[in-house]
Scaffold this active site. Structure first.
Site, PDB file in Angstrom:
ATOM      1  N   LYS A 119       0.813  -1.226   0.000  1.00  0.00           N
ATOM      2  CA  LYS A 119       0.000   0.000   0.000  1.00  0.00           C
ATOM      3  C   LYS A 119       0.836   1.262   0.000  1.00  0.00           C
ATOM      4  CE  LYS A 119      -4.317  -1.565   2.156  1.00  0.00           C
ATOM      5  NZ  LYS A 119      -5.300  -1.234   3.212  1.00  0.00           N
ATOM      6  N   LYS A 200      -5.267 -10.450  -6.410  1.00  0.00           N
ATOM      7  CA  LYS A 200      -6.531 -10.707  -5.720  1.00  0.00           C
ATOM      8  C   LYS A 200      -7.578  -9.668  -6.093  1.00  0.00           C
ATOM      9  CE  LYS A 200      -5.693  -8.072  -1.557  1.00  0.00           C
ATOM     10  NZ  LYS A 200      -5.545  -7.924  -0.142  1.00  0.00           N
ATOM     11  N   LYS A 203     -11.014  -3.926  -3.572  1.00  0.00           N
ATOM     12  CA  LYS A 203     -11.946  -2.812  -3.678  1.00  0.00           C
ATOM     13  C   LYS A 203     -11.409  -1.680  -4.523  1.00  0.00           C
ATOM     14  CE  LYS A 203     -13.944  -3.453   0.883  1.00  0.00           C
ATOM     15  NZ  LYS A 203     -13.726  -3.079   2.275  1.00  0.00           N
TER      16      LYS A 203
HETATM   17  P1  AMP Z   1     -11.173  -5.435   3.553  1.00  0.00           P
HETATM   18  O1  AMP Z   1     -12.008  -5.140   2.379  1.00  0.00           O
HETATM   19  O2  AMP Z   1      -9.727  -5.291   3.263  1.00  0.00           O
HETATM   20  O3  AMP Z   1     -11.613  -4.722   4.776  1.00  0.00           O
HETATM   21  O4  AMP Z   1     -11.382  -6.983   3.822  1.00  0.00           O
HETATM   22  C1  AMP Z   1     -12.517  -7.516   4.471  1.00  0.00           C
HETATM   23  C2  AMP Z   1     -12.399  -9.022   4.515  1.00  0.00           C
HETATM   24  O5  AMP Z   1     -12.459  -9.588   3.204  1.00  0.00           O
HETATM   25  C3  AMP Z   1     -11.072  -9.530   5.125  1.00  0.00           C
HETATM   26  O6  AMP Z   1     -11.317 -10.662   5.915  1.00  0.00           O
HETATM   27  C4  AMP Z   1     -10.276  -9.882   3.913  1.00  0.00           C
HETATM   28  O7  AMP Z   1      -9.298 -10.851   4.202  1.00  0.00           O
HETATM   29  C5  AMP Z   1     -11.339 -10.430   2.982  1.00  0.00           C
HETATM   30  N1  AMP Z   1     -10.939 -10.321   1.575  1.00  0.00           N
HETATM   31  C6  AMP Z   1     -10.567  -9.196   0.917  1.00  0.00           C
HETATM   32  N2  AMP Z   1     -10.265  -9.452  -0.379  1.00  0.00           N
HETATM   33  C7  AMP Z   1     -10.467 -10.790  -0.559  1.00  0.00           C
HETATM   34  C8  AMP Z   1     -10.331 -11.672  -1.694  1.00  0.00           C
HETATM   35  N3  AMP Z   1      -9.964 -11.237  -2.887  1.00  0.00           N
HETATM   36  N4  AMP Z   1     -10.629 -12.985  -1.498  1.00  0.00           N
HETATM   37  C9  AMP Z   1     -11.015 -13.443  -0.287  1.00  0.00           C
HETATM   38  N5  AMP Z   1     -11.165 -12.665   0.818  1.00  0.00           N
HETATM   39  C10 AMP Z   1     -10.890 -11.351   0.693  1.00  0.00           C
END
Ligand code: AMP
Ligand code: TRP
Length: 338
Positions: A119, A200, A203
């Site tokens: 990041k 991956k 967002k």
């Molecule tokens: P975040 O959007 O970073 O707050 O992530 C929220 C949750 O979604 C966390 O548990 C992440 O590990 C999971 N997560 C985010 N991106 C992925 C992805 N591409 N595949 C699986 N889990 C994800």
């Protein structure tokens, strides 16, 4: 039952990776209404707005994004009588415990975090908050005597750090924190970008065509899946190294249809990519349909979300204060006279 805690940032829209890797598991793991575990609030989920402040963001959008995410979590099935849902900044103890843990975490270990490197790379200004992000995450987890943290695969290193911090604090100041462990999905723990299946799904607005949002209209979901990058060849076979695109779609299909990958390979033998993609699209659309329907209903009644977040903040506050008192006492700070 184990105490479960997890968090998600109100930055950008919720995508299929968030849903399959994390949110859907939170919903499935809630204790039954009326059970001891439900009354103890053993399932706790948090919209982590303080984490979302660590990178540039639009202040005027933060509150509405936070509310929309809480609404989506409720729509996904986090029920008021089965789990506790709250907003991180509503509970002061998260920032306070972070400071105390900052004196236990080391510069060296934070400097090794790959998410920080990703990041911060190429940015002209990197906030101290982005560097400290994993310590705030450790505080989130340790404040609730958490046993298990259901997250996506990308959070492994942060969970390990939270464990290390808890163990070190307990060693230095006496047993204070429960040492948590991460739990990960069996399929779709890491959903990949449809346009670039070696990174991956995320967002970030960089790859709108490669990211399926949980609230995308069905037609758009279908379009994105149909234009997903596959590989040369025609066989639907799970082989992440050689066939990352097809393997990602197979994982998505398995996770959304409930069909094991090995069965899906047989199901689509000789079918060709077109037919396979149509089936993946149908499975995804069916999987998110109930969430979309409940979201629309909740959006029409924002009072319900407000009430839930008020109660969540009060309950979380009370729990966090207990652990906070334990931590400040252990660390040797003078109790406030009363
Ligand atoms: P975040 O959007 O970073 O707050 O992530 C929220 C949750 O979604 C966390 O548990 C992440 O590990 C999971 N997560 C985010 N991106 C992925 C992805 N591409 N595949 C699986 N889990 C994800
Ligand atoms: N860092 C996590 C992510 O980006 C979000 C998060 C913050 C979290 N605090 C947490 C997850 C505590 C689990 C537990 O996905």
């Amino acid at each position: 039952m184990a105490r479960v805690f997890s968090g998600i940032q109100p930055s950008g829209d919720v995508h299929l990776g968030n849903y399959l890797g994390a949110i859907r598991r939170w919903v499935e793991e809630q204790p039954p209404a009326g059970s001891e575990a439900a009354l103890r609030r053993d399932a706790i989920h948090c919209v982590v707005d303080l984490h979302a402040m660590t990178v540039p963001y639009v202040p005027a959008e933060m509150a509405s994004r936070t509310l929309a995410l809480a609404t989506l979590l409720m729509a996904a099935g986090l029920e008021p009588d089965r789990s506790l849902l709250f907003v991180q900044s509503h509970v002061r103890a998260h920032a306070e415990l972070t400071w105390i843990l900052n004196s236990v975490a080391t510069f060296g270990e934070l400097n090794r975090m790959t998410q920080f490197k990703e990041k911060s790379g190429g940015q002209e200004s990197v906030s101290a908050g982005l560097f400290d992000y994993p310590v705030l995450m450790a505080a989130d987890i340790l404040l609730y005597d958490t046993d298990e943290v259901p997250v996506g695969d990308d959070q492994r290193q942060h969970i390990e750090l939270a464990r290390d911090i808890a163990i070190r604090f307990n060693h230095r100041f006496g047993k204070t924190f429960v040492v948590p462990k991460g739990t990960y999905a069996e399929v779709a723990a890491r959903v990949m970008d449809l346009q670039n299946p070696t990174r991956k799904m995320s967002k970030s607005e960089e790859s709108p065509q490669g990211t399926i949002l949980v609230l995308d209209p069905p037609k758009l979901i279908e379009k994105k899946i149909k234009s997903a990058v596959t590989d040369s060849g025609t066989d639907v076979r799970y082989d992440p190294a050689e066939k990352p695109g097809v393997s990602n779609l197979l994982e998505i299909y398995a996770a959304t249809s409930g069909t094991p990958i090995s069965k899906a390979e047989i199901e689509f033998e000789g079918a060709g990519y077109g037919k396979f993609k149509q089936a993946v699209a149908d499975a995804v659309i069916e999987c998110v349909r109930p969430v979309q329907e409940r979201y629309a209903a909740l959006e029409a009644d924002p009072g319900e979300v407000d009430r839930r977040l008020l109660r969540g903040a009060e309950e979380a506050d009370a729990k966090a204060e207990e652990v906070m008192a334990r931590a400040t006492r252990a660390a040797g700070l003078l109790p406030r006279p009363r």
